[in-house]
Scaffold this motif. Structure first.
Motif, PDB file in Angstrom:
ATOM      1  N   LEU A 148      -3.803  -4.161 -17.861  1.00 53.31           N
ATOM      2  CA  LEU A 148      -3.543  -4.893 -16.629  1.00 53.31           C
ATOM      3  C   LEU A 148      -4.809  -5.575 -16.118  1.00 53.31           C
ATOM      4  N   LYS A 149      -5.925  -4.871 -16.148  1.00 48.68           N
ATOM      5  CA  LYS A 149      -7.191  -5.438 -15.668  1.00 48.68           C
ATOM      6  C   LYS A 149      -7.622  -6.622 -16.515  1.00 48.68           C
ATOM      7  N   GLU A 150      -7.498  -6.496 -17.836  1.00 47.04           N
ATOM      8  CA  GLU A 150      -7.897  -7.601 -18.707  1.00 47.04           C
ATOM      9  C   GLU A 150      -7.013  -8.816 -18.498  1.00 47.04           C
ATOM     10  N   LEU A 151      -5.708  -8.576 -18.296  1.00 43.19           N
ATOM     11  CA  LEU A 151      -4.808  -9.699 -18.018  1.00 43.19           C
ATOM     12  C   LEU A 151      -5.185 -10.375 -16.708  1.00 43.19           C
ATOM     13  N   GLY A 152      -5.510  -9.567 -15.702  1.00 39.88           N
ATOM     14  CA  GLY A 152      -5.871 -10.113 -14.397  1.00 39.88           C
ATOM     15  C   GLY A 152      -7.113 -10.972 -14.426  1.00 39.88           C
ATOM     16  N   GLU A 153      -7.985 -10.740 -15.394  1.00 40.40           N
ATOM     17  CA  GLU A 153      -9.229 -11.501 -15.505  1.00 40.40           C
ATOM     18  C   GLU A 153      -9.064 -12.794 -16.298  1.00 40.40           C
ATOM     19  N   LYS A 154      -7.901 -12.989 -16.901  1.00 35.60           N
ATOM     20  CA  LYS A 154      -7.668 -14.197 -17.689  1.00 35.60           C
ATOM     21  C   LYS A 154      -7.489 -15.409 -16.773  1.00 35.60           C
ATOM     22  N   ALA A 155      -8.141 -16.498 -17.131  1.00 37.43           N
ATOM     23  CA  ALA A 155      -7.992 -17.725 -16.348  1.00 37.43           C
ATOM     24  C   ALA A 155      -6.583 -18.286 -16.443  1.00 37.43           C
ATOM     25  N   ASP A 156      -5.932 -18.029 -17.558  1.00 43.18           N
ATOM     26  CA  ASP A 156      -4.583 -18.552 -17.780  1.00 43.18           C
ATOM     27  C   ASP A 156      -3.528 -17.458 -17.667  1.00 43.18           C
ATOM     28  N   LYS A 157      -3.798 -16.454 -16.843  1.00 39.97           N
ATOM     29  CA  LYS A 157      -2.860 -15.327 -16.740  1.00 39.97           C
ATOM     30  C   LYS A 157      -1.517 -15.784 -16.174  1.00 39.97           C
ATOM     31  N   PRO A 158      -0.432 -15.179 -16.654  1.00 37.62           N
ATOM     32  CA  PRO A 158       0.878 -15.447 -16.061  1.00 37.62           C
ATOM     33  C   PRO A 158       1.018 -14.688 -14.743  1.00 37.62           C
ATOM     34  N   PHE A 159       2.167 -14.815 -14.087  1.00 32.08           N
ATOM     35  CA  PHE A 159       2.430 -14.020 -12.889  1.00 32.08           C
ATOM     36  C   PHE A 159       2.435 -12.563 -13.319  1.00 32.08           C
ATOM     37  N   LEU A 160       1.590 -11.752 -12.670  1.00 36.97           N
ATOM     38  CA  LEU A 160       1.286 -10.413 -13.181  1.00 36.97           C
ATOM     39  C   LEU A 160       1.726  -9.333 -12.199  1.00 36.97           C
ATOM     40  N   VAL A 161       2.571  -8.424 -12.696  1.00 37.37           N
ATOM     41  CA  VAL A 161       3.095  -7.327 -11.880  1.00 37.37           C
ATOM     42  C   VAL A 161       2.713  -6.001 -12.523  1.00 37.37           C
ATOM     43  N   GLY A 162       2.068  -5.143 -11.733  1.00 37.09           N
ATOM     44  CA  GLY A 162       1.722  -3.808 -12.213  1.00 37.09           C
ATOM     45  C   GLY A 162       2.544  -2.759 -11.498  1.00 37.09           C
ATOM     46  N   PHE A 163       2.569  -1.570 -12.073  1.00 36.28           N
ATOM     47  CA  PHE A 163       3.259  -0.436 -11.466  1.00 36.28           C
ATOM     48  C   PHE A 163       2.235   0.647 -11.151  1.00 36.28           C
ATOM     49  N   ALA A 164       2.496   1.393 -10.090  1.00 38.08           N
ATOM     50  CA  ALA A 164       1.633   2.506  -9.721  1.00 38.08           C
ATOM     51  C   ALA A 164       2.502   3.709  -9.397  1.00 38.08           C
ATOM     52  N   ALA A 165       2.458   4.722 -10.257  1.00 38.33           N
ATOM     53  CA  ALA A 165       3.175   5.984 -10.008  1.00 38.33           C
ATOM     54  C   ALA A 165       2.183   6.946  -9.375  1.00 38.33           C
ATOM     55  N   ALA A 185      -3.864  -8.354  -9.801  1.00 36.59           N
ATOM     56  CA  ALA A 185      -2.442  -8.571 -10.041  1.00 36.59           C
ATOM     57  C   ALA A 185      -1.853  -9.416  -8.917  1.00 36.59           C
ATOM     58  N   ASP A 186      -0.664  -9.960  -9.153  1.00 32.83           N
ATOM     59  CA  ASP A 186       0.040 -10.714  -8.111  1.00 32.83           C
ATOM     60  C   ASP A 186       0.956  -9.816  -7.298  1.00 32.83           C
ATOM     61  N   MET A 187       1.293  -8.670  -7.872  1.00 33.96           N
ATOM     62  CA  MET A 187       2.209  -7.749  -7.200  1.00 33.96           C
ATOM     63  C   MET A 187       2.041  -6.362  -7.807  1.00 33.96           C
ATOM     64  N   ILE A 188       2.132  -5.338  -6.962  1.00 36.36           N
ATOM     65  CA  ILE A 188       2.150  -3.956  -7.444  1.00 36.36           C
ATOM     66  C   ILE A 188       3.418  -3.290  -6.921  1.00 36.36           C
ATOM     67  N   VAL A 189       4.138  -2.650  -7.825  1.00 34.34           N
ATOM     68  CA  VAL A 189       5.321  -1.879  -7.456  1.00 34.34           C
ATOM     69  C   VAL A 189       4.930  -0.406  -7.531  1.00 34.34           C
ATOM     70  N   ALA A 190       4.941   0.259  -6.369  1.00 33.77           N
ATOM     71  CA  ALA A 190       4.450   1.640  -6.310  1.00 33.77           C
ATOM     72  C   ALA A 190       5.568   2.593  -5.923  1.00 33.77           C
ATOM     73  N   ASN A 191       5.526   3.768  -6.517  1.00 34.71           N
ATOM     74  CA  ASN A 191       6.479   4.812  -6.112  1.00 34.71           C
ATOM     75  C   ASN A 191       5.787   6.169  -6.103  1.00 34.71           C
ATOM     76  N   ASP A 192       6.236   7.009  -5.187  1.00 32.23           N
ATOM     77  CA  ASP A 192       5.741   8.383  -5.079  1.00 32.23           C
ATOM     78  C   ASP A 192       6.644   9.249  -5.934  1.00 32.23           C
ATOM     79  N   VAL A 193       6.159   9.606  -7.116  1.00 34.39           N
ATOM     80  CA  VAL A 193       7.015  10.316  -8.076  1.00 34.39           C
ATOM     81  C   VAL A 193       7.310  11.751  -7.654  1.00 34.39           C
ATOM     82  N   SER A 194       6.659  12.193  -6.588  1.00 35.20           N
ATOM     83  CA  SER A 194       6.951  13.545  -6.098  1.00 35.20           C
ATOM     84  C   SER A 194       8.177  13.562  -5.183  1.00 35.20           C
ATOM     85  N   ARG A 195       8.652  12.368  -4.780  1.00 32.71           N
ATOM     86  CA  ARG A 195       9.817  12.299  -3.895  1.00 32.71           C
ATOM     87  C   ARG A 195      11.091  12.465  -4.700  1.00 32.71           C
TER      88      ARG A 195
END
Length: 402
Positions: A307-324, A342-352
């Motif tokens: 994800l970090k390497e993609l985010g550093e690309k000058a020609d990166k596409p729309f980038l969505v990461g997840f955070a558990a 990233a352009d968006m992060i989708v996060a969830n609390d996996v303990s819920r």
């Protein structure tokens, strides 16, 4: 399909009789059909049959110019909204894959910018031959759509995969395609990563995590329903991939890195929902590690941060990461959004309850670059996927469709 211009390329095999029925089905659905036949196809059914069914001239020879003011194969290539090769023999697939243009079908296909669909029909052993498989994979890499053949009794006497798909099913697939032109992700390529990675210790042991891949597969499925071309990179093999998706197997973090980095330039959107290992063993043993007295120390090294390497690309596409996460959800999600660019992060609390691994539901919060967030309630993973994709579409629309 009313008014859609379909160029049907018919090549030589016993399944040509099905191409005649397909011409009729397409014309009945309102499409305008023009037909090109190879010389071999004319040995099975005459051009007159296709002329009667399509009510248009049938083309068989590159040098037979029916209208002197036009170059026929260029005119047809420009005319078509969609090119369909059915039946597609092993021979024509090989020519198309390798840029050979020695008849009207192949020269026209090289000249067109319309979507090209290929419906193979051949002997079961020919269909399974490594050369044919390679050629079909090459066509798919060009963006051609492959209509898998059916299984059953073949004209050669064998039973197996190789029957041209039934005309009504091909017609329905094409109708779905044209209907998809009004869908929000039509014309977009969406690359999705899903599931855990597997980091080998020895031939029988490995490090992994509890990710099931269900969320990523749901996103891939919903993206396909929204009209996208989907590339699914995953280690998971017990879930059904979306129809038409390109599935790329990636077992380890290194495999996933290679698969994603090798394809990111083709993608308009990358959604990294896979749970990629942060660490992998320094040394992988060739033989099973035997039990020893006392404790052992397993030395680990960091894996590459995709994800970090993609985010550093000058020609990166729309980038969505997840955070558990299990605590401080917003803090960690916003930190990841910033650090990974990233352009968006989708996060969830996996303990819920309802938001953990392996289940069929999820509870997520979507964090965006502009500082806004959207909290979703408990939803099925498919419903969650739809909402995530709608948010992505909205963000892309704000950015002028890019």
């Amino acid at each position: 399909m009313v008014g859609k211009k379909i160029l049907l390329c018919v090549t030589g095999g016993i399944a040509v009789y099905k191409a005649a029925a397909l011409t009729s089905k397409l014309a009945q659905a309102g499409a305008v059909v023009k037909v090109i036949m190879t010389k071999s196809a004319c040995q099975f059914v005459t051009p007159l049959t296709f002329q009667a069914l399509s009510r248009n001239d049938v083309y068989t020879d590159t040098f037979d110019e029916k209208h002197p003011e036009k170059i026929a194969h260029i005119d047809l290539a420009d005319w078509a909204d969609l090119v369909l090769v059915a039946p597609a023999t092993a021979n024509i697939i090989g020519k198309m894959a390798n840029g050979i243009a020695d008849d009207m079908v192949t020269t026209t296909i090289l000249a067109t910018t319309a979507p090209v669909w290929v419906a193979p029909a051949m002997n079961v052993h020919m269909y399974g031959h490594p050369v044919v498989r390679r050629n079909m994979e090459m066509l798919q890499s060009f963006g051609y759509h492959l209509i898998e053949p059916g299984e059953g009794h073949l004209a050669c006497g064998y039973t197996g995969k190789g029957r041209l798909e039934e005309p009504e099913k091909i017609a329905a697939r094409i109708e779905d395609f044209f209907r998809g032109a009004t869908k929000p992700l039509f014309g977009k390529t969406v690359l999705v990563t899903a599931g855990p990675t597997i980091e080998k210790i020895d031939p029988v042991r490995f490090l992994s995590n509890r990710s099931s891949g269900k969320m990523g597969f749901a996103i891939a499925d919903e993206a396909a329903k929204m009209g996208a071309k989907v590339v699914l990179v995953t280690s998971v093999d017990n879930l059904k991939a979306p129809h038409g998706a390109e599935v790329v197997k990636a077992e380890s973090a290194a495999d996933m890195y290679e698969a994603v980095m090798g394809r990111y330039k083709e993608a308009d959107i990358i959604i990294k929902s896979a749970a990629v290992a942060d660490y992998t063993p320094v040394n992988v043993l060739d033989k099973k590690m035997k039990k020893q007295p006392g404790n052992i120390v397993l030395e680990l090294k960091r894996t590459k941060d995709i994800l970090k390497e993609l985010g550093e690309k000058a020609d990166k596409p729309f980038l969505v990461g997840f955070a558990a996460e299990t605590d401080n959800l917003e803090k960690y999600a916003l930190d990841k959004l910033e650090r990974k660019r990233a352009d968006m992060i989708v996060a969830n609390d996996v303990s819920r309850q309802g938001a953990g691994f392996a289940g069929d539901t999820n509870i997520v919060t979507i964090f965006k670059r502009d500082g806004s967030k959207r909290e979703l309630p408990l939803l099925s993973k498919h419903e969650t996927a739809r909402e995530i994709l709608r948010e992505i579409c909205n963000e892309i629309e704000k950015d002028g469709g890019k």
